[in-house]
Design an enzyme around this catalytic site. Structure first.
Site, PDB file in Angstrom:
ATOM      1  N   GLU A 286      11.235 -16.532   4.361  1.00  0.00           N
ATOM      2  CA  GLU A 286      11.645 -15.759   5.531  1.00  0.00           C
ATOM      3  C   GLU A 286      11.051 -16.388   6.781  1.00  0.00           C
ATOM      4  OE1 GLU A 286       9.581 -11.963   6.207  1.00  0.00           O
ATOM      5  OE2 GLU A 286       8.975 -12.084   4.114  1.00  0.00           O
TER       6      GLU A 286
ATOM      7  N   CYS B  29      10.404 -10.628   1.624  1.00  0.00           N
ATOM      8  CA  CYS B  29       9.565 -11.139   0.523  1.00  0.00           C
ATOM      9  C   CYS B  29      10.299 -11.186  -0.807  1.00  0.00           C
ATOM     10  CB  CYS B  29       8.316 -10.278   0.372  1.00  0.00           C
ATOM     11  SG  CYS B  29       7.301 -10.281   1.838  1.00  0.00           S
TER      12      CYS B  29
ATOM     13  N   THR C 299      -3.480  -8.980   7.390  1.00  0.00           N
ATOM     14  CA  THR C 299      -2.598  -9.216   6.235  1.00  0.00           C
ATOM     15  C   THR C 299      -1.766 -10.488   6.423  1.00  0.00           C
ATOM     16  OG1 THR C 299      -0.840  -7.774   7.098  1.00  0.00           O
ATOM     17  CG2 THR C 299      -2.502  -6.740   5.719  1.00  0.00           C
TER      18      THR C 299
ATOM     19  N   SER D 244       6.065   1.111   6.220  1.00  0.00           N
ATOM     20  CA  SER D 244       6.295   0.038   5.231  1.00  0.00           C
ATOM     21  C   SER D 244       5.521   0.334   3.940  1.00  0.00           C
ATOM     22  CB  SER D 244       5.923  -1.339   5.804  1.00  0.00           C
ATOM     23  OG  SER D 244       4.527  -1.496   5.922  1.00  0.00           O
TER      24      SER D 244
ATOM     25  N   HIS E  68       4.289  -7.406  -5.828  1.00  0.00           N
ATOM     26  CA  HIS E  68       4.293  -8.114  -4.548  1.00  0.00           C
ATOM     27  C   HIS E  68       3.030  -7.641  -3.822  1.00  0.00           C
ATOM     28  CE1 HIS E  68       5.011  -9.458  -0.589  1.00  0.00           C
ATOM     29  NE2 HIS E  68       5.195  -8.245  -0.105  1.00  0.00           N
TER      30      HIS E  68
ATOM     31  N   LYS F  56      -2.064   0.941  -4.868  1.00  0.00           N
ATOM     32  CA  LYS F  56      -1.629   2.242  -4.338  1.00  0.00           C
ATOM     33  C   LYS F  56      -0.340   2.677  -5.029  1.00  0.00           C
ATOM     34  CE  LYS F  56      -2.825   1.467   0.429  1.00  0.00           C
ATOM     35  NZ  LYS F  56      -2.683   1.962   1.794  1.00  0.00           N
TER      36      LYS F  56
ATOM     37  N   ASN G 215      -1.194 -12.691   2.577  1.00  0.00           N
ATOM     38  CA  ASN G 215       0.224 -12.516   2.248  1.00  0.00           C
ATOM     39  C   ASN G 215       0.941 -13.857   2.369  1.00  0.00           C
ATOM     40  OD1 ASN G 215       2.713 -11.438   1.655  1.00  0.00           O
ATOM     41  ND2 ASN G 215       2.785 -10.020   3.411  1.00  0.00           N
TER      42      ASN G 215
ATOM     43  N   SER H 222      10.833  -6.160   2.474  1.00  0.00           N
ATOM     44  CA  SER H 222      11.102  -5.152   3.505  1.00  0.00           C
ATOM     45  C   SER H 222      12.532  -5.243   3.997  1.00  0.00           C
ATOM     46  CB  SER H 222      10.164  -5.362   4.695  1.00  0.00           C
ATOM     47  OG  SER H 222       8.888  -4.880   4.392  1.00  0.00           O
TER      48      SER H 222
HETATM   49  P1  HMG Z   1      -4.429  -0.182   9.534  1.00  0.00           P
HETATM   50  O1  HMG Z   1      -3.994   0.893  10.457  1.00  0.00           O
HETATM   51  O2  HMG Z   1      -5.158  -1.343  10.103  1.00  0.00           O
HETATM   52  O3  HMG Z   1      -5.365   0.320   8.387  1.00  0.00           O
HETATM   53  O4  HMG Z   1      -3.103  -0.667   8.800  1.00  0.00           O
HETATM   54  P2  HMG Z   1      -5.643   1.809   7.840  1.00  0.00           P
HETATM   55  O5  HMG Z   1      -6.302   2.620   8.866  1.00  0.00           O
HETATM   56  O6  HMG Z   1      -4.383   2.343   7.192  1.00  0.00           O
HETATM   57  O7  HMG Z   1      -6.723   1.446   6.745  1.00  0.00           O
HETATM   58  C1  HMG Z   1      -6.393   0.640   5.652  1.00  0.00           C
HETATM   59  C2  HMG Z   1      -7.240   1.085   4.485  1.00  0.00           C
HETATM   60  O8  HMG Z   1      -8.616   0.744   4.744  1.00  0.00           O
HETATM   61  C3  HMG Z   1      -7.217   2.593   4.245  1.00  0.00           C
HETATM   62  O9  HMG Z   1      -7.203   2.774   2.839  1.00  0.00           O
HETATM   63  C4  HMG Z   1      -8.538   3.062   4.824  1.00  0.00           C
HETATM   64  O10 HMG Z   1      -9.027   4.269   4.253  1.00  0.00           O
HETATM   65  C5  HMG Z   1      -9.426   1.882   4.452  1.00  0.00           C
HETATM   66  P3  HMG Z   1      -6.004   3.616   2.116  1.00  0.00           P
HETATM   67  O11 HMG Z   1      -6.157   4.995   2.582  1.00  0.00           O
HETATM   68  O12 HMG Z   1      -4.714   3.018   2.633  1.00  0.00           O
HETATM   69  O13 HMG Z   1      -6.224   3.397   0.680  1.00  0.00           O
HETATM   70  N1  HMG Z   1     -10.673   1.773   5.235  1.00  0.00           N
HETATM   71  C6  HMG Z   1     -11.857   1.494   4.682  1.00  0.00           C
HETATM   72  N2  HMG Z   1     -12.233   1.276   3.389  1.00  0.00           N
HETATM   73  C7  HMG Z   1     -13.538   0.995   3.129  1.00  0.00           C
HETATM   74  N3  HMG Z   1     -14.488   0.951   4.096  1.00  0.00           N
HETATM   75  C8  HMG Z   1     -14.177   1.157   5.392  1.00  0.00           C
HETATM   76  C9  HMG Z   1     -12.799   1.456   5.741  1.00  0.00           C
HETATM   77  N4  HMG Z   1     -12.148   1.696   6.889  1.00  0.00           N
HETATM   78  C10 HMG Z   1     -10.834   1.887   6.556  1.00  0.00           C
HETATM   79  N5  HMG Z   1     -15.133   1.095   6.336  1.00  0.00           N
HETATM   80  C11 HMG Z   1      -1.639  -1.885   7.401  1.00  0.00           C
HETATM   81  C12 HMG Z   1      -3.017  -1.271   7.541  1.00  0.00           C
HETATM   82  C13 HMG Z   1      -1.450  -2.426   5.989  1.00  0.00           C
HETATM   83  C14 HMG Z   1      -0.565  -0.805   7.677  1.00  0.00           C
HETATM   84  C15 HMG Z   1      -1.497  -3.032   8.446  1.00  0.00           C
HETATM   85  O14 HMG Z   1      -2.396  -4.054   8.131  1.00  0.00           O
HETATM   86  C16 HMG Z   1      -0.103  -3.620   8.520  1.00  0.00           C
HETATM   87  O15 HMG Z   1       0.754  -3.142   9.259  1.00  0.00           O
HETATM   88  N6  HMG Z   1       0.198  -4.719   7.729  1.00  0.00           N
HETATM   89  C17 HMG Z   1       1.496  -5.347   7.685  1.00  0.00           C
HETATM   90  C18 HMG Z   1       2.521  -4.535   6.926  1.00  0.00           C
HETATM   91  C19 HMG Z   1       2.275  -4.496   5.433  1.00  0.00           C
HETATM   92  O16 HMG Z   1       1.574  -5.305   4.871  1.00  0.00           O
HETATM   93  N7  HMG Z   1       2.957  -3.544   4.737  1.00  0.00           N
HETATM   94  C20 HMG Z   1       2.861  -3.427   3.304  1.00  0.00           C
HETATM   95  C21 HMG Z   1       4.128  -2.859   2.666  1.00  0.00           C
HETATM   96  S1  HMG Z   1       5.616  -3.681   3.209  1.00  0.00           S
HETATM   97  C22 HMG Z   1       5.637  -5.186   2.314  1.00  0.00           C
HETATM   98  O17 HMG Z   1       4.925  -5.351   1.384  1.00  0.00           O
HETATM   99  C23 HMG Z   1       6.568  -6.250   2.809  1.00  0.00           C
HETATM  100  C24 HMG Z   1       5.931  -7.397   3.579  1.00  0.00           C
HETATM  101  O18 HMG Z   1       5.248  -8.261   2.697  1.00  0.00           O
HETATM  102  C25 HMG Z   1       6.990  -8.153   4.382  1.00  0.00           C
HETATM  103  C26 HMG Z   1       8.249  -8.662   3.682  1.00  0.00           C
HETATM  104  O19 HMG Z   1       8.813  -8.056   2.778  1.00  0.00           O
HETATM  105  O20 HMG Z   1       8.726  -9.705   4.150  1.00  0.00           O
HETATM  106  C27 HMG Z   1       4.927  -6.900   4.597  1.00  0.00           C
END
Ligand code: HMG
Length: 390
Positions: free
Chosen positions: A79, A111, A152, A201, A233, A242, A275, A308
């Site tokens: 992609e 992906c 990521t 996502s 993935h 999760k 990733n 996605s």
């Molecule tokens: P964010 O807002 O930075 O993080 O977004 P958060 O506040 O949701 O925290 C992440 C986790 O860290 C949480 O755990 C917190 O509790 C934990 P969860 O509740 O989710 O289990 N946390 C801690 N843990 C331990 N000690 C601490 C602490 N503080 C917080 N001190 C997000 C995270 C993944 C949303 C962001 O990084 C993002 O937008 N990433 C890109 C999108 C993505 O990867 N999406 C995944 C699904 S879509 C997919 O897989 C397709 C993709 O690969 C693309 C394609 O298909 O081409 C992305």
């Protein structure tokens, strides 16, 4: 006829940034990145690597002379392609010195591209049992400095040789796909950085997994106990867990423990790369196969692919006798150990350094890049690639 994965190659750039240090620079507790997201190191692509060179470097380590004569189809899943028209597969075909009478295409759906390629390859081999198909998943994940998605990011490629009588894994024919037109992650044509609705996502990934898994169970009569392990993935290594947790309670304690432990092993390579979009599921499979010490031939491995936008698929494979002998465990250990750390400041400079988009020429220094295949510059809007072995 058995059809499946005969060889697996992998490549990731020679430099990385430490996630603990990135967390400090971003004023975030390091555990958020290392536990909450589940990433330790993030591969940093130098300007001399793009999706074509990453893919070609991954394929280079598995292709021998016999393969060069047998490969009649190259499917490049990406992609982060480098041209809106010409496929990256054609450059890779040339860089690897494959035979002229081959078909070359690029496949895109976020992906999911490499999984689409594998399913096409299976059909092709079913009709042409002598042929071998080279399927590559290669990408550079870019969200931007100081963005929610930054932790990521990553870069790398996995190359799979699909053939009859495979030596690593036979792919089973049962599979369930699901498509829905959603906006969880996308990248407009003008942008080299992805746009994402992060929380949405995550929800969609889990919902797609639950739906394809339920339908797979319904169609096959199989359940969690029929799987030795499940690979996902992995946009970041917490994500698959999760999703898996939402279905685990259906299984006995013993099955739950086994799936969780194998999940842990399946994330070890990804933890240190980040990733790699199309290649992420197959990097996780590689991590499981190369680093486990108890999975026997004949075991069934489940695989959840998610792209996605969105397309999801659940499918499975059965491990072949002596599969471990056909993996490049030492080469991949060496690849990880030979990488060099860059500081957060250096990573930021590398991130900001992009190719000209105004038609001007550029010559790049490939001596700093330890990869065999590199991008050496742009001349008249044409990418110049070098295979240092030639
Ligand atoms: P964010 O807002 O930075 O993080 O977004 P958060 O506040 O949701 O925290 C992440 C986790 O860290 C949480 O755990 C917190 O509790 C934990 P969860 O509740 O989710 O289990 N946390 C801690 N843990 C331990 N000690 C601490 C602490 N503080 C917080 N001190 C997000 C995270 C993944 C949303 C962001 O990084 C993002 O937008 N990433 C890109 C999108 C993505 O990867 N999406 C995944 C699904 S879509 C997919 O897989 C397709 C993709 O690969 C693309 C394609 O298909 O081409 C992305």
């Amino acid at each position: 006829m058995k059809i499946g994965i005969d060889k697996i190659g992998f490549y990731t750039p020679h430099i990385y940034v430490d996630m603990n240090k990135l967390a400090v620079a971003r004023n975030v507790e390091p555990e958020k990145f290392t536990i909450g997201i589940g990433q330790d190191k993030m591969a940093v692509p130098p300007i001399t690597q793009d999706s074509v060179t990453l893919g070609a470097n991954a394929a280079l380590e598995i292709i021998d002379q016999a393969d060069k004569e047998a490969i009649d189809f190259v499917i490049f899943g990406t992609e982060t392609g480098i041209d809106h028209s010409k496929s990256g597969a054609v450059y890779i075909h040339h860089l690897l010195g494959l035979k002229p009478n081959a078909r070359c295409v690029e496949v895109k759906h976020a992906c999911y591209g490499a999984t689409a390629g594998i399913q096409m390859a299976k059909g092709h081999v079913a009709l042409n049992p002598e042929s071998k198909v080279l399927v590559i998943g290669s990408d550079i994940a870019r969200y931007g400095l100081n963005t929610g998605g930054e932790s990521t990011q990553g870069a790398g490629a996995v190359a799979l040789l699909i053939s009859a009588n495979p030596r690593i894994m036979t792919l089973e024919n049962n599979s369930v796909s699901l498509t829905a037109d959603i906006m969880d992650f996308w990248r407009p044509l003008y942008s080299d950085k992805a746009l994402v609705d992060g929380k949405f996502s995550n929800e969609q990934y889990i919902s797609f997994f639950q739906k394809v898994w339920e339908k797979y169970k319904e169609e096959t009569g199989m359940d969690l106990e029929d799987f030795e392990a499940m690979c996902y993935h992995l946009p970041y290594t917490k994500m698959g867990l999760k999703a898996m947790r939402t279905v685990l309670e259906d299984a006995s304690e013993e099955v739950q423990e086994r799936l969780k432990e194998h999940y842990r092993v399946s994330t070890l390579y990804n933890r240190n790369v980040g990733n790699i979009y199309t290649g992420s599921l197959y990097l996780s499979l590689l991590s499981l196969l190369e680093l486990n010490d108890d999975i026997k031939a004949g075991s069934r491995i489940g695989m959840f692919s998610y792209g996605s936008g969105a397309v999801g698929e659940f499918f499975s494979g059965i491990l072949e006798e002596n599969y471990k002998e056909h993996l490049l465990v030492k080469e991949h250990k060496d690849l990880f150990e030979s990488r060099k750390e860059v500081t957060v400041e250096e990573y930021e400079q590398i991130f900001e350094k992009t190719l000209p988009t105004d038609g001007s020429n550029i010559e790049l220094d490939i001596n700093e890049d330890s990869a065999t295949i590199c991008l050496s510059g742009l001349t008249d809007d044409m990418r110049q690639y070098v295979n240092k072995m030639r």
